[in-house]
Design an enzyme around this catalytic site. Structure first.
Site, PDB file in Angstrom:
ATOM      1  N   GLU A   1       1.068  -1.335   0.076  1.00 23.69           N
ATOM      2  CA  GLU A   1      -0.149   0.426  -0.602  1.00 23.69           C
ATOM      3  C   GLU A   1       0.589   1.874  -0.409  1.00 23.69           C
ATOM      4  O   GLU A   1       0.137   2.154   0.903  1.00 23.69           O
ATOM      5  CB  GLU A   1      -0.880  -0.269   1.035  1.00 23.69           C
TER       6      GLU A   1
ATOM      7  N   GLU B   1      -6.258 -10.719  -1.454  1.00 16.87           N
ATOM      8  CA  GLU B   1      -7.043 -10.689  -0.066  1.00 16.87           C
ATOM      9  C   GLU B   1      -8.329 -10.673  -0.889  1.00 16.87           C
ATOM     10  O   GLU B   1      -9.177  -9.361   0.631  1.00 16.87           O
ATOM     11  CB  GLU B   1      -6.641  -9.044   0.787  1.00 16.87           C
TER      12      GLU B   1
HETATM   13  C1  XIL Z   1      -5.990  -6.667   8.274  1.00 18.78           C
HETATM   14  C2  XIL Z   1      -6.178  -7.596   9.357  1.00 18.78           C
HETATM   15  O1  XIL Z   1      -7.427  -8.652   9.111  1.00 18.78           O
HETATM   16  C3  XIL Z   1      -7.270  -7.283  10.565  1.00 18.78           C
HETATM   17  O2  XIL Z   1      -7.331  -8.601  11.799  1.00 18.78           O
HETATM   18  C4  XIL Z   1      -6.217  -5.821  11.281  1.00 18.78           C
HETATM   19  O3  XIL Z   1      -7.167  -5.854  12.312  1.00 18.78           O
HETATM   20  C5  XIL Z   1      -6.009  -4.642  10.012  1.00 18.78           C
HETATM   21  O4  XIL Z   1      -5.877  -5.579   8.988  1.00 18.78           O
HETATM   22  N1  XIL Z   1      -5.301  -4.602   3.655  1.00 18.78           N
HETATM   23  C6  XIL Z   1      -4.179  -5.722   4.181  1.00 18.78           C
HETATM   24  C7  XIL Z   1      -4.298  -6.271   5.608  1.00 18.78           C
HETATM   25  O5  XIL Z   1      -2.905  -5.279   3.669  1.00 18.78           O
HETATM   26  O6  XIL Z   1      -2.810  -6.530   5.977  1.00 18.78           O
HETATM   27  C8  XIL Z   1      -5.497  -5.943   6.189  1.00 18.78           C
HETATM   28  O7  XIL Z   1      -5.574  -6.968   7.806  1.00 18.78           O
HETATM   29  C9  XIL Z   1      -6.320  -6.146   5.329  1.00 18.78           C
HETATM   30  C10 XIL Z   1      -6.764  -4.457   4.597  1.00 18.78           C
END
Ligand code: XIL
Length: 352
Positions: free
Chosen positions: A152, A269
């Site tokens: 990101e 994701e």
């Molecule tokens: C999220 C986790 O799933 C949560 O448990 C935490 O509170 C916040 O992070 N993009 C990403 C992930 O790259 O690392 C994030 O994961 C979700 C969004």
């Protein structure tokens, strides 16, 4: 004795029968297609809920720790590394013949508190990031096959890197503000030095739908490739809202130009929330399944798309979880029952 065994085998035959008929193993299907099917996992349910662990091992051949490999989880103090929970996930994966994807190594979120709350000089920040990346990648050398090295880094507007002073609404990256834009190439170099065999990814969101963001990510990774930085792939997060399904040809054209750079693609994701839909729930779940189906199809169309990963697998444990389960973004429901999204995945993976 015989009676007891008979009863046990009848019970087993019944439970396995219902499972294997209704729910083919996603990992078996994915293995036949030559792709990895993965999910983010959380340590606590893995440790305490046998159903979570067994559904996971039955259907997935890859895991990503959802939080346990983030800097804040691993680095409570400058001198301490707390690998225990992440190691537990890695051990589970190895016992169940699953691959492990790790990261993120350089992210603007989950920065260790002791870094966030000190005013680091540029040199101190570089040292801290180098030490972190080398220690973590070194610890899992040969056990984590791929890393999200930088996560990101592009500003939501797509107009600049996150942390560049262009607008106020987006959160900055401490790595950019302390080190400068070269933190990105350095992070890849440090990870590569620590494990030359690991696949190294740049990972970001909204690249399935935002023209400016997708262009910015493309330009960033193209310039890394051009400079000879050790980068091997791009992760498309794909947190999707079923009420606004993406333009699938947009995704195809992004995958095509990333592949043309010689890079792999991981869908990293995927989840598809339904909370904004005004259709009856059963129809919303079908629309959700349609998105899962289209995305899986696109991945199979590209040889370079080597992994499909959802951000969790059961609605019981999603980062979008709400008590009333309005988002319900994943292929298994709160009770580990397969949803239409699951059957969309298994249909596409088993189609010729
Ligand atoms: C999220 C986790 O799933 C949560 O448990 C935490 O509170 C916040 O992070 N993009 C990403 C992930 O790259 O690392 C994030 O994961 C979700 C969004």
């Amino acid at each position: 004795m015989i009676n007891k065994l008979l009863i046990i085998s009848i019970v087993l035959a019944f439970s396995m029968g219902t499972r294997s008929q209704d729910t083919p193993s996603l990992r078996d299907l994915a293995e036949e297609r030559g792709i990895l099917i993965g999910t983010a996992v959380e340590y606590d349910p893995l440790d305490s809920d046998a159903t979570y662990a067994s559904v996971l091992a039955q259907h997935y051949n890859m895991v990503i720790p959802a939080n346990e490999m983030k800097m804040r989880a691993l680095r409570p103090t400058p001198d301490e590394f707390t690998f225990g929970r992440a190691d537990g996930i890695v051990a589970f994966a190895q016992e169940n013949d699953m691959q492990v994807r790790g990261g993120p190594l350089a992210w603007h979120q989950a920065v260790a508190y002791w870094i966030r709350h000190r005013n680091l000089s540029r040199d101190e920040a570089m040292l801290a990031l180098e030490e972190h990346i080398k220690a973590v990648v070194g610890h899992y050398k040969g056990q984590v096959f791929a890393w999200d090295v930088v996560n990101e880094a592009v500003h939501d507007s797509g107009m600049a890197l996150r942390g560049t002073d262009i607008s106020l609404y987006d959160s900055d990256s401490l790595w950019l503000t302390t080190i400068g834009p070269e933190y990105i190439a350095l992070a890849f170099q440090w990870a590569h030095e620590a494990d030359p065999d690991a696949l190294l990814f740049y990972n970001d969101y909204n690249t399935e739908k935002s023209r400016t963001k997708a262009n910015a990510v493309y330009n960033l990774v193209a310039s890394l490739v051009e400079q000879g930085v050790p980068i091997h792939g791009v992760g498309f997060q794909m947190h999707i809202n079923a009420s606004e399904p993406p333009d699938y040809n947009f995704i195809r054209s992004e995958f095509a130009r990333i592949s043309d750079l010689g890079l792999q693609i991981h869908i990293t994701e995927l989840d598809v929330r339904i909370s904004d839909m005004d259709t009856p729930r059963s129809e919303s779940l079908q629309r959700q399944a349609d998105v899962y189906r289209e995305i899986t199809n696109i991945c199979l169309e590209f040889d370079s798309c080597t992994a499909l990963i959802t951000w969790g697998f059961t609605d019981r444990h999603s980062w979008l979880n709400t008590p009333a389960d309005e988002n319900a973004p994943l292929p298994f429901d709160m009770n580990y029952q397969p949803k239409p999204a699951f059957f969309a995945l298994s249909d596409v993976l088993s189609a010729n």
